[in-house]
Design a protein around this motif. Structure first.
Motif, PDB file in Angstrom:
ATOM      1  N   UNK A 202      24.165  23.837  59.524  1.00 34.99           N
ATOM      2  CA  UNK A 202      23.267  23.028  60.604  1.00 34.99           C
ATOM      3  C   UNK A 202      23.260  21.489  59.932  1.00 34.99           C
ATOM      4  N   UNK A 203      23.546  20.514  60.528  1.00 35.91           N
ATOM      5  CA  UNK A 203      23.599  19.197  60.322  1.00 35.91           C
ATOM      6  C   UNK A 203      22.537  18.338  61.327  1.00 35.91           C
ATOM      7  N   UNK A 204      21.841  17.533  60.714  1.00 35.40           N
ATOM      8  CA  UNK A 204      21.045  16.818  61.552  1.00 35.40           C
ATOM      9  C   UNK A 204      20.855  15.406  61.077  1.00 35.40           C
ATOM     10  N   UNK A 205      20.921  14.119  61.696  1.00 39.40           N
ATOM     11  CA  UNK A 205      21.031  12.879  61.255  1.00 39.40           C
ATOM     12  C   UNK A 205      19.748  12.218  61.853  1.00 39.40           C
ATOM     13  N   UNK A 206      18.911  11.320  61.107  1.00 37.11           N
ATOM     14  CA  UNK A 206      17.774  10.739  61.910  1.00 37.11           C
ATOM     15  C   UNK A 206      17.360   9.651  60.673  1.00 37.11           C
TER      16      UNK A 206
ATOM     17  N   UNK B 218      20.302  15.738  57.374  1.00 36.40           N
ATOM     18  CA  UNK B 218      19.641  16.983  56.794  1.00 36.40           C
ATOM     19  C   UNK B 218      20.738  18.194  56.773  1.00 36.40           C
ATOM     20  N   UNK B 219      21.264  18.578  56.110  1.00 37.33           N
ATOM     21  CA  UNK B 219      22.243  19.544  56.036  1.00 37.33           C
ATOM     22  C   UNK B 219      21.490  20.941  55.386  1.00 37.33           C
ATOM     23  N   UNK B 220      21.575  21.887  56.392  1.00 34.22           N
ATOM     24  CA  UNK B 220      21.049  23.292  55.712  1.00 34.22           C
ATOM     25  C   UNK B 220      22.171  24.249  56.111  1.00 34.22           C
ATOM     26  N   UNK B 221      22.079  25.144  55.013  1.00 33.36           N
ATOM     27  CA  UNK B 221      23.321  26.147  55.045  1.00 33.36           C
ATOM     28  C   UNK B 221      22.908  27.528  54.098  1.00 33.36           C
ATOM     29  N   UNK B 222      23.514  28.478  54.334  1.00 36.80           N
ATOM     30  CA  UNK B 222      23.591  29.418  53.428  1.00 36.80           C
ATOM     31  C   UNK B 222      24.718  29.584  52.675  1.00 36.80           C
ATOM     32  N   UNK B 223      24.736  29.801  51.298  1.00 37.17           N
ATOM     33  CA  UNK B 223      26.257  29.590  50.661  1.00 37.17           C
ATOM     34  C   UNK B 223      26.230  30.913  49.872  1.00 37.17           C
ATOM     35  N   UNK B 224      27.736  31.156  49.865  1.00 35.17           N
ATOM     36  CA  UNK B 224      28.030  32.053  48.971  1.00 35.17           C
ATOM     37  C   UNK B 224      28.624  31.722  47.666  1.00 35.17           C
ATOM     38  N   UNK B 225      28.139  32.210  46.522  1.00 36.56           N
ATOM     39  CA  UNK B 225      28.650  31.616  45.237  1.00 36.56           C
ATOM     40  C   UNK B 225      29.667  32.533  44.795  1.00 36.56           C
ATOM     41  N   UNK B 226      30.872  32.091  44.435  1.00 37.64           N
ATOM     42  CA  UNK B 226      31.959  32.781  44.267  1.00 37.64           C
ATOM     43  C   UNK B 226      32.357  33.505  42.980  1.00 37.64           C
ATOM     44  N   UNK B 227      31.865  32.872  42.010  1.00 35.51           N
ATOM     45  CA  UNK B 227      31.823  33.488  40.485  1.00 35.51           C
ATOM     46  C   UNK B 227      30.919  34.598  40.474  1.00 35.51           C
TER      47      UNK B 227
END
Length: 197
Positions: A158-162, A167-176
């Motif tokens: 999700x990206x919001x600008x103001x 503001x960037x929110x996300x869930x991430x998967x770490x590959x290693x």
């Protein structure tokens, strides 16, 4: 046969035989023929280069070629003027973008917004992240590319600008397999927004 005068001897004059005269005339005719053939071939080359020839006479070919060269010079000047105008427009646009980026940076500071990164662990190799950074051209793209290089795969973003901030929110998967601690990942993400933002 009259005697040659002193003057004729000095000037190389004197009487020549008819054979000498024929050889002299023959050489001149051949040279003149070669000159005319060369001139004709050059005129044909010129004729091939100029698209609008009104008549096939030598003076017309040359006159039309001169007119065509003037047209080309005029067209070159027009194109040069257009390029100059385009460059001026591009430079003006780039200056406006630079000014707007400075304004965005200042706007963020005026609102007291500081770059920030929060990282929370969801499970073994999944994290939730929140990144707040300065809005810049291509900033989001550079951040996602940098995260991918580090082995972080963002999802449900999700990206919001103001107020000059993103503001960037996300869930991430770490590959290693051996996932680093959340503090280390937070440091890496802070480094990314500092260099990319």
């Amino acid at each position: 046969m009259a005697e040659e005068t002193d003057f004729e001897r000095r000037m190389g004059g004197g009487r020549h035989s008819d054979d000498d005269s024929e050889v002299f005339k023959s050489k001149n005719l051949k040279a003149e023929r070669r000159r005319r053939e060369k001139l004709s071939s050059r005129l044909l080359e010129l004729r091939a280069l100029v698209p609008k020839i009104t008549n096939m006479t030598k003076p017309t070919i040359i006159t039309d070629a001169i007119s065509y060269i003037h047209e080309l010079k005029s067209r070159v000047q027009e194109l040069s003027d257009q390029i100059f105008a385009m460059e001026a427009t591009i430079n003006e646009h780039e200056q406006q973008l630079e000014r707007s980026e400075v304004d965005v940076s200042q706007e963020m500071k005026n609102w007291g917004i500081e770059p920030e990164v929060k990282v929370s662990k969801i499970d073994n190799n999944k994290l939730w992240i929140k990144i707040l950074f300065q809005k810049t051209r291509g900033g989001i793209t550079r951040i996602i590319e940098a995260m991918t290089v580090l082995g972080f795969v963002p999802a449900d973003m999700s990206v919001t600008t103001s107020k000059g901030a993103v503001l960037l929110t996300s869930h991430i998967e770490v590959m290693d397999d051996g996932m680093q601690g959340t503090e280390r990942i937070k440091e890496l993400l802070l480094e990314i927004i500092t260099t990319c933002g």
